[in-house]
Design an enzyme around this catalytic site. Sequence first.
Site, mmCIF file in Angstrom:
data_model
loop_
_atom_site.group_PDB
_atom_site.id
_atom_site.type_symbol
_atom_site.label_atom_id
_atom_site.label_comp_id
_atom_site.label_asym_id
_atom_site.label_seq_id
_atom_site.Cartn_x
_atom_site.Cartn_y
_atom_site.Cartn_z
ATOM 1 N N ILE A 133 12.036 1.194 -24.750
ATOM 2 C CA ILE A 133 12.378 0.254 -23.683
ATOM 3 C C ILE A 133 13.194 0.927 -22.580
ATOM 4 O O ILE A 133 13.306 0.395 -21.492
ATOM 5 C CB ILE A 133 13.137 -0.972 -24.251
ATOM 6 C CG1 ILE A 133 14.469 -0.581 -24.892
ATOM 7 C CG2 ILE A 133 12.264 -1.708 -25.276
ATOM 8 C CD1 ILE A 133 15.353 -1.750 -25.298
ATOM 9 N N LYS A 134 13.764 2.081 -22.855
ATOM 10 C CA LYS A 134 14.548 2.836 -21.868
ATOM 11 C C LYS A 134 15.450 1.936 -21.027
ATOM 12 O O LYS A 134 15.539 2.100 -19.816
ATOM 13 C CB LYS A 134 13.614 3.671 -20.974
ATOM 14 C CG LYS A 134 12.868 4.776 -21.752
ATOM 15 C CD LYS A 134 12.153 5.760 -20.832
ATOM 16 C CE LYS A 134 11.443 6.858 -21.591
ATOM 17 N NZ LYS A 134 10.322 6.440 -22.436
#
Lengths: 309, 309
Positions: B104-105
């Site tokens: 998901i950074k």
Amino acid sequence: MVNKLIEKIRKTNAPIVVGLDPMMDYVPSFIKEKAFKEYGETLEGAAEAFWQYNKGIVDAVYDLIPAVKPQIAMYEQLGIPGLVAYKKTVDYCKEKGLVVIGDIKRGDIGSTSAAYATGHLGNIQIGANTYAGFDEDYATVNPYLGSDGVQPFIDVCKKEGKGIFVLVKTSNKSSGEFQDQIIDGNRHLYELVGEMVDKWGEQLVSEGSSYSSVGAVVGATYPEQGKILREIMPKAMILVPGYGAQGGKGKDLTHFFNKDGLGAIVNSSRGIIAAYKQEAYASYGEAGYADASRAAVIAMKEDIASALA
Amino acid sequence: MVNKLIEKIRKTNAPIVVGLDPMMDYVPSFIKEKAFKEYGETLEGAAEAFWQYNKGIVDAVYDLIPAVKPQIAMYEQLGIPGLVAYKKTVDYCKEKGLVVIGDIKRGDIGSTSAAYATGHLGNIQIGANTYAGFDEDYATVNPYLGSDGVQPFIDVCKKEGKGIFVLVKTSNKSSGEFQDQIIDGNRHLYELVGEMVDKWGEQLVSEGSSYSSVGAVVGATYPEQGKILREIMPKAMILVPGYGAQGGKGKDLTHFFNKDGLGAIVNSSRGIIAAYKQEAYASYGEAGYADASRAAVIAMKEDIASALA
């Protein structure tokens, strides 16, 4: 998109963004009770409460401001129902004529960054049909992965007439841990990122404008850095968080603006949307939470105008 | 969470993550046709196609691998229906006993980072009830905002027994633009970030383990940097993207591992999930796409084992 944003700033005479970052503690009881009655004490109920709370604020302030900035994290914490409320909020604000800055701080590489850009700013072809996922006007983008991460957003912006704000110097206390490091013995990392923003921005300057749809995020809490970055990125609109609740004051903001009086747009979230919880606006009470937000927008507008005068 | 991950790596004898990053071009026609027949050529139809495609792959490979890494951007491009497919994929992989790394950074500050952490790794209290939003086991986190952005994730990990992988040196070509800059004239930014990962990681080392649930992302495309970072972050599991389609080879991976044979987990996305499109696996055809993925996992396992031998 920057032209539309500037036009709306001129029209409202308010370089202000209201951050729609709902938290359950901010939502008045009568809204929560109604939402829980209808949907139960569930993710859906909490999401409905966020949406009704937002709607009340937007209805009360939309004529005063050019833009809103919903922070997607607040919605994402409620999973899918929260993201449905985020989408409803984006759509409603656009209906009201507001520029919507999706504060999503996404950033990845290549086809993955392109997917984020498509989902938030673009359109996707499915068979013979075209759809938009979230369809904000602007998105915030994290630059840590370099040009590979940013260019796909710029490509979608070109095609769709949208814009981005790239994180350069963030408003938080520890932002210096990496952003303030000295590069090559001569300048800070945030300056290098600023130089890249200026370069990336060349691709999104429309005819007759001196601004680019590639903007930057620089915190109000760092006015000295704001001054330096203002010079490095003359074409960038600077989205300035950290005003109000985070400690930034009107007088700290002057350096973020260009001599034309433009070039920056200042965000306040808590200070506006939870104004009724402050002593100054306590008389509005829970029932008047939206009117308290309107009063807080007017006060913020005056604070900034007097600082810039 | 790192103990569970290591246990599964040992059991499968495969330090491998399959990246579930669907693209419409990868999905076999028979899956798309069925999904579009049921849901139309809509976001829902495309999301259903992603989900059915994933399910086929997971069913074919789950016994061979410890973990999967769905890339949320691919789902987010389909808006809400895409995120529903993401959630279904996460839930299904967990049912199958896989460790799920949500790629998901995310990364923000304070209460906002806490909201992301809650949504992806934690639980939220609504009235008398508790809910999980997406409930992955691990999430990838962007460090650009500093400790303020990372600590809220660590806090949730502590409480929930979850983990994170912090971006340190990413696999893409332009990752050096910022990450390779020389700090204080003596080391690269990615080394400084690695030092912080090591420090953050001290909070999440469980008793009797030499690894932390704070891991790092370092691209297979940068083996020399991998070697340096392996020394800087002895306790970190390194999530290694960039193997296969992005150019990383088995022999490039040796430096990412510790002397105990552990310490890294190598991701392949396209190389596994779209294996049937490669010449080597073309004989499987579209109908055998999942079996082609299984064959590709076995080949990857052998490639890595022989490199480490």
